[in-house]
Design a protein around this motif. Structure first.
Motif, PDB file in Angstrom:
ATOM      1  N   SER A  46       0.570  -1.207  -0.082  1.00 14.85           N
ATOM      2  CA  SER A  46      -0.199   0.518  -0.307  1.00 14.85           C
ATOM      3  C   SER A  46       0.722   0.914  -0.007  1.00 14.85           C
ATOM      4  O   SER A  46       0.516   2.107  -0.590  1.00 14.85           O
ATOM      5  N   ASP A  53      -0.931   9.055   0.795  1.00 21.56           N
ATOM      6  CA  ASP A  53      -2.328   9.103   0.472  1.00 21.56           C
ATOM      7  C   ASP A  53      -2.155   9.508  -1.039  1.00 21.56           C
ATOM      8  O   ASP A  53      -3.795  10.664  -1.067  1.00 21.56           O
ATOM      9  N   CYS A  74     -10.301   4.676  -0.703  1.00 23.56           N
ATOM     10  CA  CYS A  74     -10.541   3.577   0.472  1.00 23.56           C
ATOM     11  C   CYS A  74     -12.081   3.762   1.084  1.00 23.56           C
ATOM     12  O   CYS A  74     -12.119   2.714   1.095  1.00 23.56           O
ATOM     13  N   ALA A  78     -13.159  -0.279   0.596  1.00 26.81           N
ATOM     14  CA  ALA A  78     -14.062  -1.102   1.851  1.00 26.81           C
ATOM     15  C   ALA A  78     -15.484  -1.987   1.908  1.00 26.81           C
ATOM     16  O   ALA A  78     -15.271  -2.784   2.089  1.00 26.81           O
ATOM     17  N   TYR A 141     -13.833  -2.353   8.899  1.00 33.51           N
ATOM     18  CA  TYR A 141     -13.770  -2.097   7.338  1.00 33.51           C
ATOM     19  C   TYR A 141     -13.862  -0.914   7.197  1.00 33.51           C
ATOM     20  O   TYR A 141     -12.812   0.259   6.343  1.00 33.51           O
ATOM     21  N   SER A 144     -12.015   1.950   9.180  1.00 34.29           N
ATOM     22  CA  SER A 144     -10.507   1.535   8.377  1.00 34.29           C
ATOM     23  C   SER A 144     -10.267   1.999   6.813  1.00 34.29           C
ATOM     24  O   SER A 144      -9.207   2.874   6.497  1.00 34.29           O
ATOM     25  N   SER A 145     -11.198   2.679   6.410  1.00 34.93           N
ATOM     26  CA  SER A 145     -11.249   2.800   5.287  1.00 34.93           C
ATOM     27  C   SER A 145     -11.218   4.461   5.462  1.00 34.93           C
ATOM     28  O   SER A 145     -10.468   5.450   4.339  1.00 34.93           O
ATOM     29  N   ARG A 149      -6.107   5.081   5.481  1.00 38.13           N
ATOM     30  CA  ARG A 149      -5.395   5.311   3.930  1.00 38.13           C
ATOM     31  C   ARG A 149      -4.562   4.920   2.776  1.00 38.13           C
ATOM     32  O   ARG A 149      -4.384   4.554   2.131  1.00 38.13           O
ATOM     33  N   ARG A 152      -4.366   1.336   2.923  1.00 38.40           N
ATOM     34  CA  ARG A 152      -5.794  -0.058   3.141  1.00 38.40           C
ATOM     35  C   ARG A 152      -5.773  -1.060   2.258  1.00 38.40           C
ATOM     36  O   ARG A 152      -6.580  -1.716   2.417  1.00 38.40           O
TER      37      ARG A 152
END
Length: 209
Positions: A46, A53, A74, A78, A141, A144-145, A149, A152
């Motif tokens: 990632s 980002d 993101c 997810a 999830y 986490s999005s 990022r 991801r």
């Protein structure tokens, strides 16, 4: 002549509680190592792919533009990753429904029968466990999005382990305690937990640093 043949016990030996506990511990420890390794590869990939980002900064240091494509979003990633847990949940619902359709004792439903068969309760327990795990995974999830990022790709990695875990868990559910059931539950539950802890660690690092 007059001699009796020895009696051979063909029944499998029942494991003691200590042996079962050792079996669970070894399965969980091995699964943790696999999960951490998979997440490490996903996180590194990632960072290499998305960098910081994907933001561009102007001379003042403010974020100017964001180079965004559908695959880079993101939130979209997810939501697509939730396809795995949703598929597992749908399969378990289908298994329970098919069982009712082909079982004279269960076809009327719990409201009429008041007492389901052991076979249906077995499937219902697995369905409930899958529902709980799916709801938990969906929350993590989505969180986490927003938080992860830069890392991801850990989200679809967790989804893949979820699907594999559900398959192994269902495969070994009817055989008592065994590696398939242990590793299956661990592959379902541990990635979601580690992903949640990673969110907490990243947030704390942002606050402190």
């Amino acid at each position: 002549y007059g001699m009796t043949s020895p009696i051979i016990n063909t029944q499998p030996r029942t494991r003691t509680f200590r042996e079962k506990k050792r079996l669970v511990q070894s399965g969980v420890v091995g699964t943790i190592a696999v999960v951490v390794a998979c997440f490490s590869v996903a996180a590194q990939w990632s960072v290499q792919r998305y960098g910081d980002d994907n933001y561009k900064y102007d001379d003042s240091g403010a974020a100017a533009t964001h180079r965004r494509t559908p695959s880079d979003s993101c939130l979209e990633l997810a939501l697509v990753s939730l396809l795995g847990p949703a598929l597992c949940l749908g399969v378990q619902i289908l298994i329970a429904a098919v069982h009712r359709l082909h079982s004279p004792e269960d076809i009327d439903g719990s409201a009429i029968n008041k007492q389901d068969t052991d076979a249906f309760r077995h499937k219902q327990a697995n369905l409930q466990n899958t529902l709980e795990q799916t709801c938990y995974a969906a929350l993590v999830y989505l969180i986490s999005s927003v938080v992860l990022r830069r890392y991801r790709l850990m989200i679809p990695t967790a989804s893949c382990m979820f699907v594999l875990g559900r398959f192994l868990f269902y495969r070994g559910l009817s055989d008592g305690i065994n590696y398939s059931r242990i590793i299956g539950f661990a592959l379902t539950f541990l990635p979601t937990n580690i992903l949640l802890l990673t969110n907490v660690a990243v947030l704390l690092a942002d606050i402190v640093l």
